[in-house]
Design a protein around this motif. Structure first.
Motif, PDB file in Angstrom:
ATOM      1  N   LEU A   1       0.852  -1.183   0.000  1.00 46.19           N
ATOM      2  CA  LEU A   1       0.000   0.000   0.000  1.00 46.19           C
ATOM      3  C   LEU A   1       0.890   1.235   0.000  1.00 46.19           C
ATOM      4  O   LEU A   1       1.730   1.399   0.878  1.00 46.19           O
ATOM      5  N   LEU A   2       0.722   2.074  -0.993  1.00 42.22           N
ATOM      6  CA  LEU A   2       1.416   3.353  -1.075  1.00 42.22           C
ATOM      7  C   LEU A   2       0.439   4.433  -0.654  1.00 42.22           C
ATOM      8  O   LEU A   2      -0.659   4.543  -1.222  1.00 42.22           O
ATOM      9  N   THR A   3       0.802   5.238   0.334  1.00 41.41           N
ATOM     10  CA  THR A   3      -0.085   6.301   0.790  1.00 41.41           C
ATOM     11  C   THR A   3       0.631   7.638   0.737  1.00 41.41           C
ATOM     12  O   THR A   3       1.833   7.736   1.020  1.00 41.41           O
ATOM     13  N   CYS A   4      -0.110   8.682   0.364  1.00 38.58           N
ATOM     14  CA  CYS A   4       0.466   9.996   0.088  1.00 38.58           C
ATOM     15  C   CYS A   4      -0.084  11.036   1.052  1.00 38.58           C
ATOM     16  O   CYS A   4      -1.309  11.119   1.263  1.00 38.58           O
ATOM     17  N   ASP A   5       0.800  11.849   1.606  1.00 38.87           N
ATOM     18  CA  ASP A   5       0.373  12.960   2.454  1.00 38.87           C
ATOM     19  C   ASP A   5       1.484  14.004   2.484  1.00 38.87           C
ATOM     20  O   ASP A   5       2.583  13.768   1.975  1.00 38.87           O
ATOM     21  N   VAL A   6       1.170  15.152   3.078  1.00 43.84           N
ATOM     22  CA  VAL A   6       2.168  16.224   3.170  1.00 43.84           C
ATOM     23  C   VAL A   6       2.504  16.561   4.622  1.00 43.84           C
ATOM     24  O   VAL A   6       3.329  17.440   4.874  1.00 43.84           O
ATOM     25  N   SER A   7       1.885  15.881   5.577  1.00 43.90           N
ATOM     26  CA  SER A   7       2.064  16.235   6.988  1.00 43.90           C
ATOM     27  C   SER A   7       2.849  15.168   7.744  1.00 43.90           C
ATOM     28  O   SER A   7       2.377  14.039   7.895  1.00 43.90           O
ATOM     29  N   GLU A   8       3.995  15.541   8.264  1.00 40.21           N
ATOM     30  CA  GLU A   8       4.746  14.648   9.134  1.00 40.21           C
ATOM     31  C   GLU A   8       4.047  14.505  10.483  1.00 40.21           C
ATOM     32  O   GLU A   8       4.086  13.433  11.101  1.00 40.21           O
ATOM     33  N   GLU A   9       3.386  15.575  10.937  1.00 40.34           N
ATOM     34  CA  GLU A   9       2.742  15.550  12.247  1.00 40.34           C
ATOM     35  C   GLU A   9       1.594  14.545  12.272  1.00 40.34           C
ATOM     36  O   GLU A   9       1.511  13.701  13.167  1.00 40.34           O
ATOM     37  N   TRP A  10       0.697  14.630  11.300  1.00 37.95           N
ATOM     38  CA  TRP A  10      -0.438  13.700  11.268  1.00 37.95           C
ATOM     39  C   TRP A  10       0.027  12.271  11.066  1.00 37.95           C
ATOM     40  O   TRP A  10      -0.409  11.349  11.752  1.00 37.95           O
ATOM     41  N   THR A  11       0.929  12.081  10.119  1.00 39.34           N
ATOM     42  CA  THR A  11       1.304  10.720   9.744  1.00 39.34           C
ATOM     43  C   THR A  11       2.214  10.050  10.768  1.00 39.34           C
ATOM     44  O   THR A  11       2.398   8.831  10.708  1.00 39.34           O
ATOM     45  N   ALA A  12       2.768  10.808  11.699  1.00 38.16           N
ATOM     46  CA  ALA A  12       3.537  10.181  12.778  1.00 38.16           C
ATOM     47  C   ALA A  12       2.652   9.235  13.577  1.00 38.16           C
ATOM     48  O   ALA A  12       3.087   8.156  14.009  1.00 38.16           O
ATOM     49  N   HIS A  13       1.388   9.605  13.769  1.00 33.14           N
ATOM     50  CA  HIS A  13       0.444   8.733  14.476  1.00 33.14           C
ATOM     51  C   HIS A  13       0.078   7.524  13.619  1.00 33.14           C
ATOM     52  O   HIS A  13      -0.127   6.425  14.134  1.00 33.14           O
ATOM     53  N   ALA A  14       0.024   7.735  12.309  1.00 30.58           N
ATOM     54  CA  ALA A  14      -0.223   6.614  11.400  1.00 30.58           C
ATOM     55  C   ALA A  14       0.904   5.595  11.485  1.00 30.58           C
ATOM     56  O   ALA A  14       0.660   4.388  11.614  1.00 30.58           O
ATOM     57  N   ARG A  15       2.134   6.072  11.434  1.00 29.13           N
ATOM     58  CA  ARG A  15       3.286   5.160  11.495  1.00 29.13           C
ATOM     59  C   ARG A  15       3.267   4.335  12.780  1.00 29.13           C
ATOM     60  O   ARG A  15       3.558   3.130  12.773  1.00 29.13           O
ATOM     61  N   GLU A  16       2.932   4.977  13.887  1.00 30.36           N
ATOM     62  CA  GLU A  16       2.888   4.268  15.162  1.00 30.36           C
ATOM     63  C   GLU A  16       1.833   3.174  15.142  1.00 30.36           C
ATOM     64  O   GLU A  16       2.058   2.055  15.616  1.00 30.36           O
ATOM     65  N   ALA A  17       0.666   3.489  14.591  1.00 31.05           N
ATOM     66  CA  ALA A  17      -0.415   2.504  14.528  1.00 31.05           C
ATOM     67  C   ALA A  17      -0.065   1.350  13.599  1.00 31.05           C
ATOM     68  O   ALA A  17      -0.325   0.181  13.909  1.00 31.05           O
ATOM     69  N   TRP A  18       0.520   1.663  12.440  1.00 33.62           N
ATOM     70  CA  TRP A  18       0.906   0.591  11.512  1.00 33.62           C
ATOM     71  C   TRP A  18       1.895  -0.359  12.168  1.00 33.62           C
ATOM     72  O   TRP A  18       1.801  -1.580  11.995  1.00 33.62           O
ATOM     73  N   ASP A  19       2.826   0.207  12.913  1.00 29.97           N
ATOM     74  CA  ASP A  19       3.824  -0.621  13.580  1.00 29.97           C
ATOM     75  C   ASP A  19       3.173  -1.508  14.641  1.00 29.97           C
ATOM     76  O   ASP A  19       3.462  -2.709  14.724  1.00 29.97           O
ATOM     77  N   LYS A  20       2.281  -0.924  15.439  1.00 28.59           N
ATOM     78  CA  LYS A  20       1.609  -1.699  16.488  1.00 28.59           C
ATOM     79  C   LYS A  20       0.756  -2.815  15.905  1.00 28.59           C
ATOM     80  O   LYS A  20       0.619  -3.888  16.502  1.00 28.59           O
TER      81      LYS A  20
END
Length: 219
Positions: A91-110
């Motif tokens: 899955l390739l996902t596109c965004d411009v915000s490091e702040e928002w996607t930091a929470h995404a990265r944490e959830a994907w890892d968990k």
């Protein structure tokens, strides 16, 4: 014009519907809660609770292995789709915000799906334009800035495999698409909806799911 069996969606009926859908798992629930806590004025950008299971269902229904998402926010939609992918899916996902996607990265890892997801922080039109030209995408989900929907569509449709599915959120834009004097995002979505309706490369349907959802199948 008949609206058919238009049952009003009361709070009780909404709760009933959620109770008969797959429940959010602990990581998904955590992500919903974190989003509402950390970004209370932006939380409505997150897909609705019923959309996560729907997106996962569509991934499984189409047998998708290659998914592209435009608009990550805090990652609930990408998490839901990645969990539904086979082990070799991407899955390739596109965004411009490091702040928002930091929470995404944490959830994907968990959730144990970080290895299936590639996040690119850049304008999505640049990311999509750099993808291979040949048809290779099985499923695409568009849920980002409304003014660029047509641009995203034009980049994605040629890259969809025959039978591939495009899923587009917010095509009602809170009812703004019915305003004859619409401006800004509402005018952009109106123009986008007309483009999809006339596009002979796809078969499409518009559905009253949350804020309007268009499903389009590449011919």
């Amino acid at each position: 014009m008949s609206k058919g069996n238009s049952t009003p969606l009361t709070d009780e009926l909404y709760a009933y519907m959620l109770g008969h859908n797959p429940p959010l798992d602990p990581v998904q629930r955590m992500l919903v809660d974190v989003t509402h806590t950390r970004f209370p004025t932006r939380a409505r950008m997150q897909v609705a609770e019923e959309q996560g299971p729907l997106l996962a269902f569509l991934v499984k229904l189409t047998g998708a292995r290659r998914v592209v998402e435009v608009g990550t926010f805090t990652g609930l939609s990408s998490l839901s789709m990645a969990q539904a992918l086979p082990p070799d899916g991407t899955l390739l996902t596109c965004d411009v915000s490091e702040e928002w996607t930091a929470h995404a990265r944490e959830a994907w890892d968990k959730a144990g799906v970080a290895d299936r997801i590639e996040l690119r922080i850049a304008p999505a039109l640049e990311t999509l334009g750099a993808l291979p030209q040949e048809p290779h995408i099985d499923l695409a989900f568009i849920d980002a800035d409304k003014e660029n929907y047509i641009g995203y569509w034009d980049e994605l449709v040629p890259r969809m495999r025959p039978g591939g599915l495009l899923v587009v959120d917010n095509v009602f834009l809170h009812g703004g698409v019915t305003d004859p004097d619409a401006t800004g995002p509402a005018a952009a979505i109106k123009e986008f909806n007309e483009r999809v309706k006339r596009d002979d490369r796809v078969d499409s349907v518009m559905l009253p799911v949350v804020d309007g959802l268009t499903l389009a199948r590449k011919r």
